[in-house]
Design a protein around this motif. Structure first.
Motif, mmCIF file in Angstrom:
data_model
loop_
_atom_site.group_PDB
_atom_site.id
_atom_site.type_symbol
_atom_site.label_atom_id
_atom_site.label_comp_id
_atom_site.label_asym_id
_atom_site.label_seq_id
_atom_site.Cartn_x
_atom_site.Cartn_y
_atom_site.Cartn_z
ATOM 1 N N ALA A 127 0.905 -1.246 0.074
ATOM 2 C CA ALA A 127 -0.067 0.037 0.101
ATOM 3 C C ALA A 127 0.722 0.954 0.088
ATOM 4 C CB ALA A 127 -0.856 -0.039 1.343
ATOM 5 N N VAL A 128 0.278 2.254 -0.549
ATOM 6 C CA VAL A 128 1.020 3.547 -0.419
ATOM 7 C C VAL A 128 -0.217 4.457 -0.130
ATOM 8 C CG1 VAL A 128 2.694 2.968 -2.462
ATOM 9 C CG2 VAL A 128 0.380 4.172 -3.028
ATOM 10 N N LEU A 129 0.440 5.793 0.497
ATOM 11 C CA LEU A 129 -0.178 6.786 1.076
ATOM 12 C C LEU A 129 0.283 8.105 0.388
ATOM 13 C CD1 LEU A 129 -2.086 8.472 3.181
ATOM 14 C CD2 LEU A 129 -0.293 8.251 4.809
ATOM 15 N N TYR A 130 -0.797 8.767 -0.078
ATOM 16 C CA TYR A 130 -0.323 10.005 -0.577
ATOM 17 C C TYR A 130 -0.589 11.353 0.104
ATOM 18 C CZ TYR A 130 -0.324 7.926 -5.540
ATOM 19 O OH TYR A 130 0.009 7.007 -6.373
ATOM 20 N N SER A 131 0.088 12.287 -0.162
ATOM 21 C CA SER A 131 0.240 13.410 0.715
ATOM 22 C C SER A 131 -1.379 14.291 0.693
ATOM 23 C CB SER A 131 1.219 14.678 0.084
ATOM 24 O OG SER A 131 0.575 14.761 -1.199
ATOM 25 N N ASN A 132 -2.030 13.873 -0.194
ATOM 26 C CA ASN A 132 -3.451 14.401 0.070
ATOM 27 C C ASN A 132 -4.297 13.495 0.891
ATOM 28 O OD1 ASN A 132 -3.828 12.190 -1.676
ATOM 29 N ND2 ASN A 132 -5.352 13.376 -3.115
ATOM 30 N N GLY A 133 -3.733 12.392 1.625
ATOM 31 C CA GLY A 133 -4.739 11.655 2.370
ATOM 32 C C GLY A 133 -5.404 10.315 1.765
ATOM 33 N N ASP A 134 -5.054 9.994 0.407
ATOM 34 C CA ASP A 134 -5.508 8.786 -0.396
ATOM 35 C C ASP A 134 -4.609 7.873 -0.178
ATOM 36 O OD1 ASP A 134 -7.714 10.349 -1.248
ATOM 37 O OD2 ASP A 134 -6.920 10.782 -3.194
ATOM 38 N N VAL A 135 -5.150 6.778 0.189
ATOM 39 C CA VAL A 135 -4.437 5.455 0.130
ATOM 40 C C VAL A 135 -4.882 4.431 -1.060
ATOM 41 C CG1 VAL A 135 -4.349 3.389 1.543
ATOM 42 C CG2 VAL A 135 -4.471 5.403 2.558
ATOM 43 N N TYR A 136 -3.811 3.680 -1.911
ATOM 44 C CA TYR A 136 -3.911 2.806 -2.807
ATOM 45 C C TYR A 136 -3.172 1.550 -2.435
ATOM 46 C CZ TYR A 136 -5.417 6.251 -6.178
ATOM 47 O OH TYR A 136 -6.259 7.192 -7.089
ATOM 48 N N ALA A 137 -3.613 0.393 -2.658
ATOM 49 C CA ALA A 137 -3.255 -0.857 -2.381
ATOM 50 C C ALA A 137 -3.465 -1.783 -3.351
ATOM 51 C CB ALA A 137 -3.771 -1.339 -1.066
ATOM 52 N N TRP A 138 -2.831 -3.012 -3.222
ATOM 53 C CA TRP A 138 -2.661 -4.056 -4.052
ATOM 54 C C TRP A 138 -2.082 -5.576 -3.479
ATOM 55 C CZ3 TRP A 138 0.550 -0.197 -4.375
ATOM 56 C CH2 TRP A 138 1.962 -0.217 -4.423
ATOM 57 N N GLY A 139 -2.676 -6.715 -4.073
ATOM 58 C CA GLY A 139 -2.124 -7.958 -3.485
ATOM 59 C C GLY A 139 -3.528 -8.357 -2.711
ATOM 60 N N THR A 140 -2.986 -9.162 -1.602
ATOM 61 C CA THR A 140 -4.093 -9.927 -0.868
ATOM 62 C C THR A 140 -4.039 -9.879 0.563
ATOM 63 O OG1 THR A 140 -5.870 -11.782 -1.063
ATOM 64 C CG2 THR A 140 -3.506 -12.287 -1.421
ATOM 65 N N PHE A 141 -5.148 -10.334 1.265
ATOM 66 C CA PHE A 141 -4.857 -10.628 2.684
ATOM 67 C C PHE A 141 -4.805 -12.120 2.911
ATOM 68 C CE2 PHE A 141 -6.615 -6.327 3.181
ATOM 69 C CZ PHE A 141 -5.403 -5.905 3.848
ATOM 70 N N ARG A 142 -4.127 -12.793 3.811
ATOM 71 C CA ARG A 142 -4.361 -14.267 4.184
ATOM 72 C C ARG A 142 -4.533 -14.210 5.292
ATOM 73 N NH1 ARG A 142 -2.427 -17.398 0.202
ATOM 74 N NH2 ARG A 142 -2.027 -19.377 1.663
ATOM 75 N N CYS A 143 -5.233 -15.646 5.854
ATOM 76 C CA CYS A 143 -5.637 -15.874 7.169
ATOM 77 C C CYS A 143 -5.238 -17.228 7.537
ATOM 78 C CB CYS A 143 -7.147 -15.761 7.332
ATOM 79 S SG CYS A 143 -7.949 -16.908 6.310
ATOM 80 N N ASN A 144 -5.390 -17.829 8.537
ATOM 81 C CA ASN A 144 -4.999 -19.216 9.076
ATOM 82 C C ASN A 144 -5.489 -20.318 8.037
ATOM 83 O OD1 ASN A 144 -3.996 -18.054 11.389
ATOM 84 N ND2 ASN A 144 -5.726 -18.722 12.667
ATOM 85 N N GLU A 145 -6.677 -20.135 7.477
ATOM 86 C CA GLU A 145 -7.162 -20.930 6.265
ATOM 87 C C GLU A 145 -6.607 -20.803 4.978
ATOM 88 O OE1 GLU A 145 -8.825 -20.909 9.846
ATOM 89 O OE2 GLU A 145 -9.144 -19.351 8.610
ATOM 90 N N GLY A 146 -5.620 -19.758 4.603
ATOM 91 C CA GLY A 146 -5.376 -19.481 3.201
ATOM 92 C C GLY A 146 -5.583 -17.965 2.931
ATOM 93 N N GLU A 147 -5.777 -18.030 1.516
ATOM 94 C CA GLU A 147 -6.259 -16.493 0.887
ATOM 95 C C GLU A 147 -7.465 -16.198 1.537
ATOM 96 O OE1 GLU A 147 -6.887 -15.523 -3.302
ATOM 97 O OE2 GLU A 147 -4.834 -15.549 -3.088
ATOM 98 N N LEU A 148 -7.520 -14.901 1.915
ATOM 99 C CA LEU A 148 -8.669 -14.253 2.516
ATOM 100 C C LEU A 148 -9.281 -13.390 1.503
ATOM 101 C CD1 LEU A 148 -10.608 -13.505 4.779
ATOM 102 C CD2 LEU A 148 -9.178 -11.848 5.645
#
Length: 496
Positions: free
Chosen positions: A183-204
């Protein structure tokens, strides 16, 4: 960076006057009055100081970014990354970086974001599928496979693709890297992200309707963000109003709220959870901290090693102990803490006067306290073996009577760092992967030990970070030779 599988306890410990935060009614009132709330936090400015980037540790998953050669898989001491010098990247120096479990993001002075490491979850934000493949010899022994070259595209820093260019005066001001998401944060307060989250059971997943995000995507639920921090598989965001948001995997209550199984995908959207008037946030793999404008410290998440600096009413710890909601931590409040660095089961804190506190898991020497100096608060298991130090304890550098002060700290899963006020680095903790940067080791590093090597000998280190089995630092070359030599002599005397 693998979570320990332990029985979960629903009740969070409440000791020494620990208190909950504000009620849900207050939460509702504040959110409905959001537009009228005053700004209590300033937006970040873009960093401008170019840094030489050094890497070390075990890079079998391309974490070091030193290119595809098999010889770059193990680097025992800090080594300059030649792909990130100003000359190599077009006279644009690296000014900041963020370290995930097995990948790194780096920001250059021209607003470009570079990435390297494993790309299984698309965390690099660029296509690495066309990398030159090294074919294996049919007659090669299976045991020799680990000595093969790395994926060239993943092992070599490259620019994140499709990162939006906003207005000319809007810059990337912060990076964040979990194990599987960037993720990246811009100086105007916007957030952009990419990828995924995982949990104990695998891909969330990335969002409710997106399993894996390949290119940077705006997180539309967030506005006016001033700080962004990453855990193993969750993110925290702090906005200008002092409100904290969390999203991702919440199985260890690292989102500060209970996530019901049937509503698990709702955790993929940022939500506030009752923290207001906050000025600073931090996160380890599974535990988190926040400091409010009254210098009160709150913690939540996994706490079985006392990494949240809280025990039960009897001063005891339990396997699977969880702090389910943000809880006041008396032992950390009103201590002028300016920075936290958190690993999997341990925590460091830096105070405004340069002292470093450490607490949490002990058996891999993560907290930098020699066995003969362990405090009375040290928790032992049923066999009498030291397990953790749940009480924040000041650690020492060099001779005990020396007045070494720190300006920054860093933590990997099970190893730690402190940067002195004049740019020297002390390391300690788990040593098998060379992640402390101290060369070949016979075991774990019990106490803070200064990194001594040619590459960083004349550098004032400014920034340091670490992942599961590797580390990254950034520094400025000291051009005054006399000053550099005086500094070396000073620390040689301190470390005698």
């Amino acid at each position: 960076m693998v979570a320990l599988q332990r029985k979960r306890k629903e009740d969070s410990p409440q000791a020494n006057g620990a208190k909950r935060t504000k009620s849900a009614a207050t939460s509702s009132f504040i959110l409905h009055s959001y537009s009228k709330l005053p700004d209590v936090n300033e937006f970040k400015s873009a960093k401008t100081q170019p840094l030489d980037v050094f890497v070390w540790g075990t890079g079998s998953m391309c974490e070091l970014g030193l290119g595809p050669s098999a010889s770059t898989k193990e680097v025992k001491r800090p080594r300059l990354n030649p792909y990130l010098t100003s000359e190599k990247i077009g006279n644009k120096g690296i000014v900041d970086f963020a370290v995930g479990g097995m990948h790194v993001l780096a920001l250059d002075s021209d607003n470009g974001v570079w990435s390297w490491g494993t790309n299984d979850s698309k965390v690099l934000g660029r296509d690495t599928s066309g990398a030159k493949e090294v074919l294996k010899d049919m007659d090669q022994d299976e045991s020799e496979d680990e000595d093969g070259d790395l994926n060239e595209a993943e092992a070599t820093p490259g620019l994140v693709e499709n990162l939006p260019k906003l207005a000319d005066d809007v810059k990337v001001v912060q990076l964040a890297a979990t194990d599987n998401l960037s993720a990246v944060l811009y100086s105007n307060g916007d957030v952009y992200a990419w990828g995924t989250f995982r949990c104990n059971e695998g891909e969330l997943g990335f969002l409710k309707d997106i399993k894996k995000q390949v290119t940077p995507k705006k997180i539309t639920q967030l506005h006016n963000v001033v700080q962004l921090v990453a855990g193993k598989d969750h993110l925290l965001a702090l906005d200008s109003k002092g409100i904290v948001y969390a999203w991702g995997n919440g199985q260890q209550y690292q989102l500060g709220r209970r996530i019901l199984e049937r509503h698990r995908l709702s955790s993929l959207e940022p939500q506030q959870f009752g923290l207001y008037n906050i000025k600073y946030i931090a996160s380890g793999d599974f535990h988190c901290f926040a400091i409010d404008h009254n210098d009160k410290v709150f913690a939540w998440g996994l706490n079985q090693f006392g990494q949240c600096a809280l025990t039960d009413s009897n001063g005891e710890l339990e396997d699977g102990s969880l702090i389910t909601k943000p809880t006041l931590i008396p032992s950390l409040s009103d201590r002028n803490i300016v920075e936290f660095a958190c690993g999997e089961h341990h925590t460091l804190a830096l105070t405004s006067d340069g002292n470093v506190l450490a607490w949490g898991r002990y058996d891999m020497k993560e907290i930098g306290i020699p066995k003969n100096e362990l405090p009375e608060s040290t928790y032992k298991d049923q066999h009498g073996k030291e397990r953790s130090v749940p009480v924040p304890t000041v650690i020492h550098f060099g001779k005990r009577e020396s007045k070494v002060k720190a300006k920054a700290i860093g933590a990997g899963s099970h190893h730690s760092f402190a940067i002195t006020d004049d740019g020297m680095v002390y390391a300690w903790g788990f040593g098998d992967t060379y992640a402390p940067g101290l060369g070949p080791l016979d075991g774990d590093v019990e106490k803070p030990t200064r990194i001594v090597n040619t590459a960083t000998k004349y550098h004032d280190i400014q920034l340091i970070g670490a992942g599961g089995q590797f580390s990254v630092s950034g520094g400025v070359k000291i051009t005054d030779e006399d000053k550099a030599e005086d500094r070396l002599e000073k620390y040689e005397e301190i470390d005698e």
